[in-house]
Design an enzyme around this catalytic site. Structure first.
Site, PDB file in Angstrom:
ATOM      1  N   THR A 286     -12.306   2.543  -2.001  1.00 15.05           N
ATOM      2  CA  THR A 286     -12.228   1.311  -1.673  1.00 15.05           C
ATOM      3  C   THR A 286     -13.930   1.016  -1.150  1.00 15.05           C
ATOM      4  O   THR A 286     -14.511   1.695   0.228  1.00 15.05           O
ATOM      5  CB  THR A 286     -11.384   0.560  -0.812  1.00 15.05           C
ATOM      6  OG1 THR A 286     -11.407  -0.476  -1.029  1.00 15.05           O
ATOM      7  CG2 THR A 286     -10.921   1.370   0.295  1.00 15.05           C
ATOM      8  N   ASP A 287     -14.064  -0.127  -1.694  1.00 13.21           N
ATOM      9  CA  ASP A 287     -15.328  -0.861  -0.936  1.00 13.21           C
ATOM     10  C   ASP A 287     -14.748  -1.382   0.588  1.00 13.21           C
ATOM     11  O   ASP A 287     -15.632  -2.022   0.855  1.00 13.21           O
ATOM     12  CB  ASP A 287     -16.167  -1.482  -1.786  1.00 13.21           C
ATOM     13  CG  ASP A 287     -15.009  -3.129  -2.205  1.00 13.21           C
ATOM     14  OD1 ASP A 287     -13.904  -3.102  -1.329  1.00 13.21           O
ATOM     15  OD2 ASP A 287     -15.287  -4.167  -2.834  1.00 13.21           O
ATOM     16  N   GLU A 288     -13.705  -1.695   0.537  1.00 10.67           N
ATOM     17  CA  GLU A 288     -13.174  -2.383   1.971  1.00 10.67           C
ATOM     18  C   GLU A 288     -14.020  -0.906   3.499  1.00 10.67           C
ATOM     19  O   GLU A 288     -13.574  -1.419   3.769  1.00 10.67           O
ATOM     20  CB  GLU A 288     -11.461  -2.064   2.135  1.00 10.67           C
ATOM     21  CG  GLU A 288     -11.145  -3.391   0.852  1.00 10.67           C
ATOM     22  CD  GLU A 288      -9.713  -4.568   1.449  1.00 10.67           C
ATOM     23  OE1 GLU A 288      -9.919  -4.364   2.893  1.00 10.67           O
ATOM     24  OE2 GLU A 288      -9.418  -4.858   0.441  1.00 10.67           O
TER      25      GLU A 288
ATOM     26  N   LYS B 115      -7.914   4.085   4.320  1.00 10.13           N
ATOM     27  CA  LYS B 115      -8.733   4.438   3.289  1.00 10.13           C
ATOM     28  C   LYS B 115      -9.819   5.289   3.863  1.00 10.13           C
ATOM     29  O   LYS B 115      -9.912   6.347   3.696  1.00 10.13           O
ATOM     30  CB  LYS B 115      -8.850   3.260   2.608  1.00 10.13           C
ATOM     31  CG  LYS B 115      -7.636   2.859   1.748  1.00 10.13           C
ATOM     32  CD  LYS B 115      -7.033   3.939   0.779  1.00 10.13           C
ATOM     33  CE  LYS B 115      -8.075   4.308   0.192  1.00 10.13           C
ATOM     34  NZ  LYS B 115      -7.373   4.934  -0.951  1.00 10.13           N
TER      35      LYS B 115
ATOM     36  N   TYR C 216      -5.211  -1.336   6.928  1.00  7.13           N
ATOM     37  CA  TYR C 216      -5.362  -0.607   5.261  1.00  7.13           C
ATOM     38  C   TYR C 216      -6.610   0.202   5.034  1.00  7.13           C
ATOM     39  O   TYR C 216      -6.995   1.483   4.784  1.00  7.13           O
ATOM     40  CB  TYR C 216      -4.980  -1.443   4.139  1.00  7.13           C
ATOM     41  CG  TYR C 216      -5.905  -1.254   2.718  1.00  7.13           C
ATOM     42  CD1 TYR C 216      -5.408  -0.430   2.246  1.00  7.13           C
ATOM     43  CD2 TYR C 216      -6.579  -1.836   2.283  1.00  7.13           C
ATOM     44  CE1 TYR C 216      -6.107  -0.075   1.131  1.00  7.13           C
ATOM     45  CE2 TYR C 216      -7.479  -1.551   1.136  1.00  7.13           C
ATOM     46  CZ  TYR C 216      -6.959  -0.668   0.067  1.00  7.13           C
ATOM     47  OH  TYR C 216      -7.493   0.117  -0.655  1.00  7.13           O
TER      48      TYR C 216
HETATM   49  O1  DAU Z   1     -12.332  -4.549  -2.478  1.00  7.50           O
HETATM   50  C1  DAU Z   1     -11.233  -3.762  -2.933  1.00  7.50           C
HETATM   51  C2  DAU Z   1     -10.049  -4.266  -2.435  1.00  7.50           C
HETATM   52  O2  DAU Z   1      -9.419  -4.962  -3.285  1.00  7.50           O
HETATM   53  C3  DAU Z   1      -8.666  -2.497  -2.727  1.00  7.50           C
HETATM   54  O3  DAU Z   1      -8.996  -1.118  -1.502  1.00  7.50           O
HETATM   55  C4  DAU Z   1      -6.977  -3.193  -2.150  1.00  7.50           C
HETATM   56  O4  DAU Z   1      -6.027  -1.968  -2.801  1.00  7.50           O
HETATM   57  C5  DAU Z   1      -6.982  -4.587  -2.790  1.00  7.50           C
HETATM   58  O5  DAU Z   1      -6.314  -4.825  -3.293  1.00  7.50           O
HETATM   59  C6  DAU Z   1      -8.015  -5.591  -2.391  1.00  7.50           C
HETATM   60  O6  DAU Z   1      -8.131  -6.060  -1.435  1.00  7.50           O
HETATM   61  P1  DAU Z   1      -8.309  -7.607  -0.770  1.00  7.50           P
HETATM   62  O7  DAU Z   1      -7.889  -8.231   0.579  1.00  7.50           O
HETATM   63  O8  DAU Z   1      -9.372  -8.156  -1.259  1.00  7.50           O
HETATM   64  O9  DAU Z   1      -7.421  -8.101  -2.634  1.00  7.50           O
HETATM   65  P2  DAU Z   1      -6.072  -9.281  -2.196  1.00  7.50           P
HETATM   66  O10 DAU Z   1      -5.919  -9.507  -3.397  1.00  7.50           O
HETATM   67  O11 DAU Z   1      -5.075  -9.547  -1.704  1.00  7.50           O
HETATM   68  O12 DAU Z   1      -6.385 -10.252  -1.487  1.00  7.50           O
HETATM   69  C7  DAU Z   1      -8.431 -11.317  -2.704  1.00  7.50           C
HETATM   70  C8  DAU Z   1      -8.879 -11.878  -1.965  1.00  7.50           C
HETATM   71  O13 DAU Z   1      -7.506 -13.034  -2.379  1.00  7.50           O
HETATM   72  C9  DAU Z   1      -8.845 -11.843   0.018  1.00  7.50           C
HETATM   73  O14 DAU Z   1      -9.621 -12.827   0.564  1.00  7.50           O
HETATM   74  C10 DAU Z   1      -7.735 -12.211   0.587  1.00  7.50           C
HETATM   75  C11 DAU Z   1      -7.422 -13.631  -0.486  1.00  7.50           C
HETATM   76  N1  DAU Z   1      -5.517 -13.723  -0.432  1.00  7.50           N
HETATM   77  C12 DAU Z   1      -4.717 -13.000  -0.852  1.00  7.50           C
HETATM   78  C13 DAU Z   1      -3.704 -13.486  -1.584  1.00  7.50           C
HETATM   79  C14 DAU Z   1      -2.535 -12.358  -1.116  1.00  7.50           C
HETATM   80  C15 DAU Z   1      -5.277 -15.252  -0.854  1.00  7.50           C
HETATM   81  O15 DAU Z   1      -6.475 -16.059  -0.252  1.00  7.50           O
HETATM   82  N2  DAU Z   1      -4.276 -15.119  -1.008  1.00  7.50           N
HETATM   83  C16 DAU Z   1      -3.091 -14.479  -1.163  1.00  7.50           C
HETATM   84  O16 DAU Z   1      -2.004 -15.067  -1.212  1.00  7.50           O
END
Ligand code: DAU
Length: 334
Positions: free
Chosen positions: A124-126, A152, A148
């Site tokens: 992942t880019d994270e 990774k 997380y």
């Molecule tokens: O960048 C790659 C990564 O992208 C992957 O390695 C991870 O497995 C994947 O979960 C994803 O990580 P993020 O933390 O960026 O994804 P997430 O969908 O959880 O959140 C995307 C953005 O949205 C992040 O800035 C947090 C925000 N968010 C997320 C949720 C679930 C909200 O504002 N509200 C929320 O309820």
């Protein structure tokens, strides 16, 4: 050709298996998946009767299960198996270390023992951490900031150490934020779409101005397939969509796409602890070996919204039981 795919009942893994079986007629795939909360047999209903597909239930952290899945041997292993949700890693980090680091170690040992010709680690880019400006390149230092992403990064470091120490034939892909059909509804896009379909509020963390680079799952799956077949051993390849958007921009597109209103549905809630502000990756290296994303973002997002609207029978059962406990733990205090 016979490949072992791990975590193939998850979001990106299942899309990868479907693509690989369709586009590589001589290929058969063994899918080893522990069937934890995000591993869903319904993701592969359409291929489960194929004679070229075999499912084995098991954990990548269990050497006996990995040996059994490899059987008489495989030509490649593609490791999708991972705990992947940042918010869950804040509530319960241990599972992340077990699967993402120790599980990776078990697979690397299996590659050595069974003399597997290629091992691809889906990362992942994270792992690059928060990037305030510019774009991360593959040789940049790793600065993971969540349990997380630190897990990774630990997996990536093991993979690369095996290349250096033992000459194990490895590849690493680092993907950006992925969206599309069959994504478990805890992540931003499927959570918001399914909430909006149900006329429920959507919880935006903090100011919502965090930036992610969005990649359609078909482009991501193709990127992994391409690196597996054309990448140079011991190398890392960034696989990014080139679609940077703030979370507020995404929210606006989802609200509009579902025919709802920002005012009625958006709730700004307490920010994620240690929330990375921005990710951005340079994908020149993957492009140089012939891969490029092709799905235009607004089209891909529209099709994804339509998929969730047409497939309530897929996601509705997932938003019950364990998910509701998780949702309460994650969001109630916010
Ligand atoms: O960048 C790659 C990564 O992208 C992957 O390695 C991870 O497995 C994947 O979960 C994803 O990580 P993020 O933390 O960026 O994804 P997430 O969908 O959880 O959140 C995307 C953005 O949205 C992040 O800035 C947090 C925000 N968010 C997320 C949720 C679930 C909200 O504002 N509200 C929320 O309820």
């Amino acid at each position: 050709m016979r490949w072992l795919v791990t975590g193939g009942l998850g979001f990106i893994g299942s899309n990868f298996i479907r693509l690989a079986l369709r586009e590589r007629p001589g290929l058969s795939i063994v899918n080893l998946d522990a069937m934890t909360y995000a591993g869903n047999p319904a993701n592969l209903r359409d291929v489960e009767t194929s004679p070229r597909y075999r499912f084995v239930k098991g954990d990548i952290g269990d050497p006996a299960a990995v040996d059994a899945a490899i059987g008489d041997g495989v030509d490649a292993i593609v490791n999708f198996a991972a705990e992947t949700h940042v918010d869950r890693s804040i509530l319960d980090p241990e599972a992340f270390l077990r699967t993402d680091i120790l599980g990776t170690h078990v697979l690397l040992e299996a590659v050595r023992k069974h003399d597997v010709a290629r091992y691809l680690q889906v990362s992942t880019d994270e792992v690059y951490g928060d990037v305030s400006e510019g774009e991360s390149r593959e040789d940049d230092p790793l600065r993971p900031r969540s349990p997380y992403s630190a897990s990774k990064a630990g997996g990536d470091m093991q993979v690369l150490a095996y290349w250096t120490t033992f000459g194990t034939p490895v590849l690493v892909t680092r993907g950006s934020n992925t969206y599309g059909p069959y994504q478990y509804p805890e992540k931003l896009i499927p959570l918001f779409v399914s909430n909006l379909i149900d006329d429920q509020p959507v919880p935006v963390y903090g100011d919502g101005l965090q930036i992610r680079d969005w990649l359609h799952v078909d482009d991501h799956a193709r990127g992994i397939l391409h690196v597996l077949e054309h990448g140079a051993l011991g190398e890392i390849y960034n696989v990014g969509g080139g679609n940077p958007r703030t979370n507020m921009e995404i929210t606006q597109l989802l609200v509009d796409g579902c025919g709802r209103s920002m005012q009625a549905h958006v709730r700004h809630v307490e920010d994620r602890a240690g929330h990375d502000r921005r990710y951005a990756i340079d994908t020149a290296k993957a492009r140089a070996i012939g891969w490029a994303p092709v799905v235009p973002f607004e089209d891909g997002l529209r099709a994804t919204i339509a998929w969730y609207q047409a497939n309530e029978a897929w996601w509705r059962p997932l938003k019950s039981g364990e998910f509701l406990d998780y949702y309460k733990r994650q969001y109630a205090h916010r």
